[in-house]
Structure formats: structure tokens, C-alpha cells
Design a protein around this motif. Structure first.
Motif, short mmCIF file in Angstrom:
data_model
loop_
_atom_site.label_atom_id
_atom_site.label_comp_id
_atom_site.label_asym_id
_atom_site.label_seq_id
_atom_site.Cartn_x
_atom_site.Cartn_y
_atom_site.Cartn_z
N SER A 70 11.70 25.88 22.19
CA SER A 70 11.51 26.93 23.30
C SER A 70 12.94 27.30 24.12
N GLY A 71 13.84 26.26 23.68
CA GLY A 71 15.32 26.60 24.42
C GLY A 71 15.15 25.65 25.60
N GLN A 72 14.47 25.10 25.94
CA GLN A 72 14.36 24.13 27.08
C GLN A 72 15.12 22.84 26.77
N GLN A 73 16.11 22.47 27.79
CA GLN A 73 17.14 21.32 27.61
C GLN A 73 16.35 20.08 28.10
N LEU A 74 16.57 19.02 27.19
CA LEU A 74 15.89 17.70 27.83
C LEU A 74 17.03 17.04 28.71
N PRO A 75 16.51 16.07 29.80
CA PRO A 75 17.31 15.75 30.57
C PRO A 75 17.84 14.28 30.05
N GLY A 76 17.22 13.79 29.16
CA GLY A 76 17.64 12.45 28.47
C GLY A 76 17.16 12.36 27.22
N LEU A 77 17.77 11.35 26.29
CA LEU A 77 17.48 11.04 24.89
C LEU A 77 15.95 10.36 25.02
N LEU A 78 15.30 11.08 23.84
CA LEU A 78 13.84 10.38 23.83
C LEU A 78 13.85 9.72 22.33
N ARG A 79 13.30 8.33 22.51
CA ARG A 79 12.97 7.76 21.21
C ARG A 79 12.15 6.29 21.54
N TYR A 80 11.57 5.72 20.49
CA TYR A 80 10.89 4.58 20.90
C TYR A 80 11.73 3.49 20.95
N GLU A 81 11.56 2.43 21.64
CA GLU A 81 12.24 1.31 21.93
C GLU A 81 11.18 0.07 21.29
N GLY A 82 11.87 -0.56 20.32
CA GLY A 82 11.08 -1.53 19.68
C GLY A 82 10.23 -1.02 18.41
N PRO A 83 9.51 -2.01 17.74
CA PRO A 83 8.87 -1.41 16.40
C PRO A 83 7.89 -0.39 16.91
N ILE A 84 7.58 0.27 15.71
CA ILE A 84 6.70 1.69 15.71
C ILE A 84 5.44 1.38 14.73
N ARG A 85 4.35 1.63 15.30
CA ARG A 85 3.22 1.39 14.29
C ARG A 85 2.69 2.55 14.25
N VAL A 86 2.04 2.69 13.17
CA VAL A 86 1.29 4.19 12.58
C VAL A 86 -0.17 3.98 12.46
N ALA A 87 -1.04 4.88 12.89
CA ALA A 87 -2.41 4.51 12.67
C ALA A 87 -3.04 5.91 11.91
N LEU A 107 11.85 5.92 5.59
CA LEU A 107 12.40 5.73 7.05
C LEU A 107 12.84 4.20 7.32
N ARG A 108 12.28 3.39 6.75
CA ARG A 108 12.82 1.98 7.02
C ARG A 108 14.28 1.68 6.15
N SER A 109 14.32 2.21 4.84
CA SER A 109 15.47 2.20 4.07
C SER A 109 16.69 2.85 4.43
N GLU A 110 16.28 4.05 4.53
CA GLU A 110 17.40 5.31 4.86
C GLU A 110 17.64 5.38 6.23
N ALA A 111 16.68 5.20 7.00
CA ALA A 111 17.10 5.38 8.79
C ALA A 111 17.27 4.20 9.45
N GLY A 112 16.78 3.02 8.88
CA GLY A 112 16.82 1.85 9.54
C GLY A 112 15.94 1.57 10.70
N ILE A 113 14.76 2.22 10.52
CA ILE A 113 13.46 2.26 11.50
C ILE A 113 12.45 1.16 11.19
N ASP A 114 12.32 0.31 12.29
CA ASP A 114 11.01 -0.51 12.06
C ASP A 114 9.91 0.10 12.23
N ILE A 115 9.29 0.79 10.96
CA ILE A 115 8.10 1.25 11.36
C ILE A 115 6.96 1.17 10.09
N ARG A 116 5.63 0.89 10.32
CA ARG A 116 4.90 0.37 9.57
C ARG A 116 3.42 1.04 9.78
N THR A 117 2.56 1.08 8.92
CA THR A 117 1.10 1.37 9.18
C THR A 117 0.40 -0.15 9.97
#
Length: 464
Positions: A70-87, A107-117
């Protein structure tokens, strides 16, 4: 965060090669494991990093993570802190579990993110649920899929009014996110939605048309997360950054992070680039939206071509506008469409080379015109050069169209064996691209195996 449904007319190539009039559109049924069969793309290694200026990439990162569409600016960075789990919620998307697992492995190998189902939704941050396209478009007309922060299910989303729903700008860190995917669309649509929506649910909330090599861009050139996208996610989840950091603090950290993780971009000069254009974005999106009147779409695409042609320097956005105009004008003014496709091809080939998915999109249309005028050698050459980029880019719509052109060119050149082989493979990928509607593609394939070449059932695919 909302994947917009637009028309990709690679299917026109199938129509152009068909020997009978196009069949009327029908309603697709949900895919099944048997329907998908062996038509998934094989897993393959991808290059890590991007060979362009880290200075330019730093700005791209800030544009993706500190603004909304929409063009709206975010006040701060947004990400997950800690492992990410997907269902996966419910069984409707079970045929696509292997697609999700492949994506998470990347995502694990190329982006280095701890993410699993995980099996239990209670342990998950990302909740993926299948709903009908009718339900999705009732909420967001024109959308193919979308994500919503702060919800875990479609039922929960439905209970919340617009005012009570959590907004991206309300968050200081990411918590839970609902990802809603169509269960009654094509296999490729579902796979594409998984890539873009999971990718954006991890934090890069914006779509930027200036980016030529990203799915965080609604121009439909890319189907799966690219090396650029993975690099942006690797930066986002670098240990130097954390949720809530203001843009100024992130801007100080990102150049050093990129120099560390993207050595190919160190010391590379930053080229001059035309900025984002809200006017061009509005024009091209109006032109691409199917529910708009044809006259409105044509006026808008003419304006998009004009704006992109005035950009300094001119970039891939002019090719996007030219190809969109060519597709819209194809039936009414084929001569002008041919000129637009040829201009787009020259621009894309000069910018990215012949072995690129973006050039391959334009090659499809040029090959189709060559086929129509009886230049079978040219049609075959263009379609063959574009087939491998389409395969590497995992775009079954494009690949099935190119293979159909190759089959028709070979048939007219007298190579019936190669024609049948290409047509059989085209039908295989058409199942993935368009869905096996009422078993028509499967029946056509059986006829091919028994009798030789038969018409391919053409369809127009709606994506993004």
C-alpha cells in the motif's frame, strides 16, 4: 502478501497449436496425488548469492522489509525470533506436502532459516490452510492466495472483523500467520502460492516491480523463490539484526552483512536505476486485471508502455508492459502484438541473455507467430532455446506451451517421432499447469500413445 490473480497467456501457444477450436472453460476440481503423478519438477541445486552490487542490494532489502504494498512505511523490522514451525491444517493440501518440504529445505540451506513442518498446529507459527478460490475472492477479489498476521485458521479469520484483525504495522515481531491457499486451483498455482506466501510471511512484506529477479514482484516472470529472494531472507535472518530495529539502524548493518554473505557483490559499482513508479504500477495492474473492461485494460496498458518508455534508464518494466499489451491485443491486432513481443524479446535478451526465464516468456510468443506464418525452423529454434530456462524456472505453463510449439514445428518439418515425443511431454506438463480437468488431458495423452498426435485441450490460466 496478496498474490494477485492475473492472466498468463502462455496457454495461447497451446491454442495456437491446437487443431480444433478451444474448448469452453470449465471448473477445475481439486488436485489429487494420482492427478499430480510424476509431473512435479525435480529438485535441483541453485546458486547462492547474486552477482550485482551489494550497495544496490542493500536498498532492495530496505524497500522489501520497511514498506507494505500500500506504500505504508513500517516502523521496525519484522521477522521471527527463534525456530519457525509450519503446519498444514486439514487434509485438502496433503498432495502438496512434498512441495512444501522442498521449499522449506531450500529455506534452510539457501537462506539459513531454522524452519520445519510439525504435525501439531499448537507448535506452529505458520498455518497453511486450503480454501476454495470462491472463498478467497469473496474476501479479496482478484486474489489467488493471501496471508494474514495473528490468525491460525480460516475459521478464526472469518470471525474477525476488518477492524479487529491484526495489521502488519501493529507488530514489533512476527508471531503467528495464516496462509490461505486455493484447493481448487491448478497444481502450479498452489505451488507458486506456497513459495510467495511462505516467503513473504517470513518478513519481506512488500512487492517491488523494480526487482526483475524476484517473486516479490507481481509481473509473473518467476514462479518459485529465486537466489535473490533467498539472499534477502538470509540478510533478514542474519544474527546482526533483530525484530523491531528501526530502518536507520538496519541500514547501517545491512552493507556489512551483504559483504559477508554475498562476496560476489563486494566492490561492484551500483548502476543507475529508475525508481519505483506508483503511476506505472497502477496502470499495469489495471491492465492485468481480468475483471476490468477490455477498453479500460487497453488504455491502461498503453499508459504503462508510455511511462516505462520514459524511465531513465529503461528497464524490464517496459518489456512487462509490451508483453501485456501484446497479449491483450493479440486477437484484435496481431500485427501490433507481434511488434510488441519482438520489442520485449530484444529488450529482455539484451538485459538478461537468451538463457533466462524472462527472455523465454517473450520467446514463446515469437515462436507462436513464427509457427502461424509457417516459419517452422524459426519457431523450433526459439522454442528449443526457451525450454531449458522454463524448466529451470519450474514454469509448467510456459514449458507446456513451448513443447506444444516444438511438436507442431517438428510435425510440419516431417519429424513425426520427435513431434509425438514433444507433444506427449507437453501434455504431461499441461496436467501440472492447468490441472487434469475432467480427465481430458489424461484421455488426450492416452490417445496420443495409441494413435499419434491429437489436439491439446487449450485453456487460459489465471495466476497470482
Amino acid at each position: 502478501m496478496i498474490r494477485v490473480a492475473m492472466t498468463l497467456v502462455a496457454a495461447t501457444a497451446l491454442a495456437g497449436c491446437a487443431l480444433t477450436p478451444p474448448a469452453p472453460p470449465v471448473t477445475r476440481a481439486p488436485a489429487t496425488v494420482d492427478a499430480l503423478g510424476d509431473v512435479r519438477f525435480a529438485a535441483r541445486g541453485r546458486p547462492r548469492g547474486v552477482t550485482r552490487s551489494n550497495t544496490t542490494l542493500s536498498q532492495d532489502f530496505l524497500d522489501l522489509t520497511f514498506a507494505l504494498e500500500s506504500g505504508q512505511q513500517l516502523p521496525g523490522l519484522l521477522r521471527y525470533e527463534g525456530p519457525i514451525r509450519v503446519a498444514f491444517r486439514g487434509a485438502s493440501l496433503s498432495p502438496y506436502r512434498s512441495d512444501l518440504e522442498r521449499l522449506l529445505a531450500r529455506l534452510r540451506s539457501e537462506a539459513g532459516i531454522d524452519i520445519r513442518t510439525v504435525d501439531s498446529p499448537l507448535m506452529a507459527q505458520l498455518h497453511i490452510e486450503g480454501v476454495t478460490m470462491r472463498e478467497i475472492q469473496r474476501v479479496y477479489p482478484g486474489a489467488a492466495c493471501f496471508i494474514v498476521p495473528g490468525v491460525t485458521s480460516w475459521q478464526e479469520f472469518g470471525r474477525l472483523s476488518g477492524r479487529s484483525r491484526l495489521r502488519w504495522s501493529d507488530q514489533t515481531t512476527l508471531g503467528t500467520t495464516g496462509i490461505f491457499i486455493p484447493i481448487d486451483s491448478t497444481p502450479q498455482d498452489v505451488r507458486d502460492c506456497l513459495h510467495e506466501e511462505v516467503g513473504q510471511a517470513l518478513g519481506p512484506a512488500n512487492d517491488v516491480y523494480r526487482l526483475s529477479d524476484s517473486v516479490f514482484n507481481d509481473d509473473n516472470f518467476h514462479s518459485v523463490l529465486t537466489p535473490f529472494d533467498m539472499l534477502m531472507l538470509r540478510v533478514l535472518y542474519a544474527p546482526e539484526l533483530r525484530s523491531g530495529m528501526p530502518k536507520s539502524a538496519v541500514a547501517r548493518q545491512v552493507p556489512a552483512i551483504l559483504d559477508r554473505i554475498n562476496p560476489a557483490g563486494r566492490g561492484v559499482g551500483a548502476p543507475r536505476r529508475a525508481p519505483e513508479s506508483s503511476e506505472w504500477k497502477a496502470a499495469i495492474e489495471t491492465a492485468m486485471t481480468r475483471r476490468n473492461a477490455s477498453s479500460t485494460r487497453l488504455r491502461s496498458v498503453d499508459r504503462a508502455v508510455e511511462i516505462a518508455g520514459q524511465m531513465q534508464p529503461v528497464d524490464h518494466r517496459l518489456a512487462v508492459a509490451l508483453m501485456t499489451r501484446g497479449r491483450l491485443a493479440f486477437r484484435a491486432d496481431p500485427a501490433q502484438a507481434a511488434v510488441d513481443f519482438a520489442s520485449a524479446y530484444q529488450l529482455l535478451r539484451g538485459a538478461f541473455g537468451v538463457d533466462d526465464i524472462r527472455t523465454a516468456q517473450a520467446s514463446l510468443h515469437l515462436a507462436m507467430f513464427a509457427l502461424r506464418r509457417g516459419d517452422f525452423e524459426q519457431a523450433l529454434s526459439l522454442a528449443e532455446s526457451a525450454s531449458e530456462p522454463a524448466r529451470q524456472g519450474e514454469n509448467a505453463v510456459l514449458l507446456s506451451g513451448l513443447l506444444a510449439i516444438r511438436a507442431e514445428a517438428h510435425r510440419n518439418l516431417g519429424d513425426k517421432g520427435q513431434a509425438q515425443a514433444n507433444r506427449l511431454e507437453s501434455l504431461k506438463w499441461a496436467r501440472y499447469a492447468f490441472g487434469d480437468v475432467d480427465g481430458r488431458i489424461a484421455r488426450a495423452q492416452a490417445q496420443l500413445e495409441a494413435l499419434g498426435p491429437v489436439p491439446i485441450p487449450p485453456e487460459e490460466r489465471v495466476t497470482r
